[in-house]
Design a protein around this motif. Structure first.
Motif, PDB file in Angstrom:
ATOM      1  N   TYR A 504     -46.046  64.287   1.392  1.00  0.00           N
ATOM      2  CA  TYR A 504     -45.004  63.694   2.225  1.00  0.00           C
ATOM      3  C   TYR A 504     -44.567  64.672   3.328  1.00  0.00           C
ATOM      4  O   TYR A 504     -44.374  64.291   4.485  1.00  0.00           O
ATOM      5  CB  TYR A 504     -43.793  63.286   1.361  1.00  0.00           C
ATOM      6  N   LYS A 505     -44.429  65.963   2.940  1.00  0.00           N
ATOM      7  CA  LYS A 505     -44.031  66.977   3.928  1.00  0.00           C
ATOM      8  C   LYS A 505     -45.089  67.106   5.026  1.00  0.00           C
ATOM      9  O   LYS A 505     -44.763  67.319   6.201  1.00  0.00           O
ATOM     10  CB  LYS A 505     -43.803  68.325   3.239  1.00  0.00           C
ATOM     11  N   GLU A 508     -44.613  64.254   7.440  1.00  0.00           N
ATOM     12  CA  GLU A 508     -43.456  64.524   8.304  1.00  0.00           C
ATOM     13  C   GLU A 508     -43.802  65.498   9.429  1.00  0.00           C
ATOM     14  O   GLU A 508     -43.246  65.446  10.525  1.00  0.00           O
ATOM     15  CB  GLU A 508     -42.322  65.150   7.477  1.00  0.00           C
ATOM     16  N   THR A 509     -44.711  66.435   9.128  1.00  0.00           N
ATOM     17  CA  THR A 509     -45.026  67.507  10.089  1.00  0.00           C
ATOM     18  C   THR A 509     -46.231  67.154  10.950  1.00  0.00           C
ATOM     19  O   THR A 509     -46.714  67.996  11.711  1.00  0.00           O
ATOM     20  CB  THR A 509     -45.325  68.827   9.307  1.00  0.00           C
ATOM     21  N   LYS A 541     -50.044  58.729   7.483  1.00  0.00           N
ATOM     22  CA  LYS A 541     -49.221  58.131   8.534  1.00  0.00           C
ATOM     23  C   LYS A 541     -49.658  56.674   8.753  1.00  0.00           C
ATOM     24  O   LYS A 541     -48.833  55.760   8.906  1.00  0.00           O
ATOM     25  CB  LYS A 541     -49.384  58.946   9.820  1.00  0.00           C
TER      26      LYS A 541
END
Length: 613
Positions: A504-505, A508-509, A541
């Motif tokens: 998930y991180k 986000e990045t 994504k």
């Protein structure tokens, strides 16, 4: 008209009573020609208790040229003191050792035009230096090994430390390589009755083992390699742990003195980097200069022992094993390795404040990396450790220290070598956990957040960072560490949720990863796994976009996101490079310039220890 004051009352009152020994100092250091003082003078001189503060002040007031003019007197004092120590009669030998400690510290601290030859002229004379110093070192060696008491032996060690730290850049230290003090110093450690007495001889060994060690085969280094007395090793480790604990306590005391509001968020805010961790500076923001001054005095001079610790760890596998596994008899006491890692964490938090702090911080990281070579998990992270074992706790403390280091040292002039060590240590630890399938309970999300913050920082300040030496290797190591965590996460992360969090991180990045890659041309580098990170991020994504379209809502709940990530594993293919879990063998010669700088810092600290009243 008033009465005239009596002539008797006008006479100056006598000065405060002057000790006899101070009169003898004055008589000795009068600039006059003439022969040596009488036997009676020297007998009285060493029978009287020295006034070390006055002697230090008198010698401190003399310039190098003054000392050279007084060389007859200083040579006499030096040779007579040696004779007194050799005879070994109380209390004269004690007084001679104390006097020599101050004499050497003062004489050796002056700035001479020709350091080696001028110091030799002040202490012995060019014609006599060989015989005088050979005798001096032999007397010290014998006193350290067989002196009449532990106190006398400790004083002989202090004199040796005074000479070693003061004459480190001169040829005089070669006398300590011709006569090996190692057996005597180790015998003293074995005979000592307290761990506090172990500190000075071990610190001294560190300085001796570093003397010109890249220029010739240093005998102390060879002795460290061959040493197998486990009882002495454990005494040294216990003493080193206690020293680390004392050094750390001073950091804690300063932190407790700081006003409220000092936090990672406020520190980042002061540097204008608050956005990197998504934090607002806490109010009130304290004056960073106040904090800086308070911390700039730390660590204390006892940090010199960290050099000896590094050398023993580098040279001796038995020392490594004991350092990592030794538990104290008092089970409530912190094991030495825990004190060492904890101090390292404080050094890393404040590494940016002074060159000296950053030198010791980096030295401790080298020590930790060497300990990992000998004990990969620092210490062995058994899948099911015994209930009383603290070993997993040491591994988590090490992870905490690395996170602290990464978070606290983000600067536009990044300390690349320091960050390379953070990543190297993390890579070794994660590779070992994955290889042994040890699922370590830990707040892994904080580590992944810190690593991705470092990527964000590099992407944001590419113009400042691109030209730094070795920045390319650092970027590769960072990307490859995250790729290793992605590919091996199931083997070392404690829960599926922790693994999901990493994915998930990355999602986000995603945009930052692309920006980072483009800013430094990472896609063109064969040794960099940036393609893996970008493709994993893009894969998820797309799945999340599909999820939003399929559910008809603008934002998915955290539970729905977690579900998408789980389902995404089925269609995900992680293409990672070979060798992400391997590393190169440590070569000390690669750190030659750095280790010489650390040795100079340790020598300066040893001087402070000797000069302390």
């Amino acid at each position: 008209m008033g009465m005239e004051p009596s002539p008797v009352t006008q006479q100056s009152r006598p000065e405060v009573f002057q000790q006899k020994i101070v009169e003898l100092y004055d008589a000795l250091f009068k600039d006059e020609e003439g022969g040596d003082k009488s036997e009676g003078f020297w007998t009285e001189f060493f029978l009287l208790k020295p006034d070390l503060a006055t002697l230090r002040r008198k010698l401190g007031g003399l310039s190098p040229s003054d000392l050279l003019n007084l060389q007859n007197q200083t040579r006499s004092l030096f040779s007579r003191a040696i004779k007194c120590i050799k005879t070994g009669s109380a209390p004269a030998d004690t007084h001679a050792l104390d006097t020599l400690t101050v004499l050497l510290a003062s004489v050796l601290s002056k700035k001479y035009n020709n350091p080696s030859s001028d110091i030799i002229n002040v202490l012995a004379g060019l014609d006599e230096v060989d015989s005088v110093f050979t005798e001096f070192v032999a007397v010290l060696d014998n006193t350290i090994r067989t002196g009449r008491s532990l106190d006398i032996r400790q004083k002989a060690i202090k004199v040796t430390l005074s000479l070693t730290s003061g004459a480190y850049q001169t040829s005089l230290l070669s006398y300590f390589t011709h006569r090996d003090l190692f057996p005597s110093l180790m015998k003293f450690i074995q005979d000592t009755d307290s761990i506090t007495r172990t500190f000075e001889p071990f610190t001294l060994l560190g300085l001796l083992a570093n003397y010109n060690k890249f220029e010739f085969q240093n005998p102390y280094r060879l002795r460290l390699e061959d040493f197998v007395n486990e009882a002495a090793i454990q005494k040294i480790i216990t003493s080193t742990g206690a020293t680390c604990s004392r050094l750390r306590t001073k950091y804690v005391a300063v932190q407790n003195d700081l006003p409220e509001g000092w936090s990672l968020a406020s520190a980042f805010g002061m540097l204008g980097l608050g956005g990197l961790i998504g934090a607002k500076p806490a109010a009130p923001v304290i004056d960073p200069e106040v904090a800086k001054k308070m911390f700039a005095e730390l660590p204390g001079a006892e940090a010199a022992v960290l050099l000896a610790t590094y050398d023993f760890v580098h040279a001796n596998k038995l020392f490594c094993f004991n350092f990592v596994t030794l538990e104290l008899e008092d089970k409530q006491s912190e094991p030495p390795i825990a004190s060492f890692i904890s101090l390292t964490s404080y050094l890393l938090e404040h590494a940016y404040i002074s060159t000296r702090t950053s030198l010791y911080a980096r030295l401790n990281l080298l020590t930790i990396r060497l300990l990992q070579n000998a004990n990969p998990s620092l210490p062995p992270a058994l899948p099911l450790p015994p209930p009383h074992s603290r070993r997993p706790r040491h591994a988590t403390a090490l992870l905490d220290a690395m996170i602290d280091g990464i978070n606290h040292n983000l600067r536009r002039r990044l300390d690349v070598d320091l960050y390379a060590l953070f990543l190297d240590i993390l890579q070794r630890l994660i590779a070992h956990l994955a290889r042994t399938r040890t699922r370590l309970p830990y707040h892994w999300s904080e580590l992944f957040r810190s690593l991705l913050t470092l990527i964000r920082f590099m992407a944001t300040y590419a113009a400042d960072l691109a030209g730094l030496p070795r920045i390319d290797a650092l970027q590769d190591a960072l990307v490859n560490l995250i790729a290793l965590a992605l590919s091996a996460g199931e083997a070392f992360l404690p829960t599926p949720a922790a693994y999901d969090d990493l994915f998930y991180k990355l999602v986000e990045t995603g945009d930052i990863l692309v920006k980072f890659s483009e800013a430094y041309g990472l896609a063109k580098r064969p040794g960099c796994s940036i393609g893996t990170l970008v493709s994993v991020s893009a894969h998820y994504k797309e799945l999340l976009k599909d999820g939003v379209r399929g559910s008809g809502v603008r934002n998915l709940t955290s539970a729905q996101v977690a579900q998408v990530i789980k389902q995404g594993y089925e269609t995900l293919s992680i293409q990672t490079r070979e060798g992400l879990d391997g590393w190169e063998k440590y070569r000390e010669a690669d750190e030659r310039v750095f280790l010489k700088k650390v040795a100079r810092a340790a020598v300066a600290d040893a001087k402070m220890l000797v000069d302390a009243p």
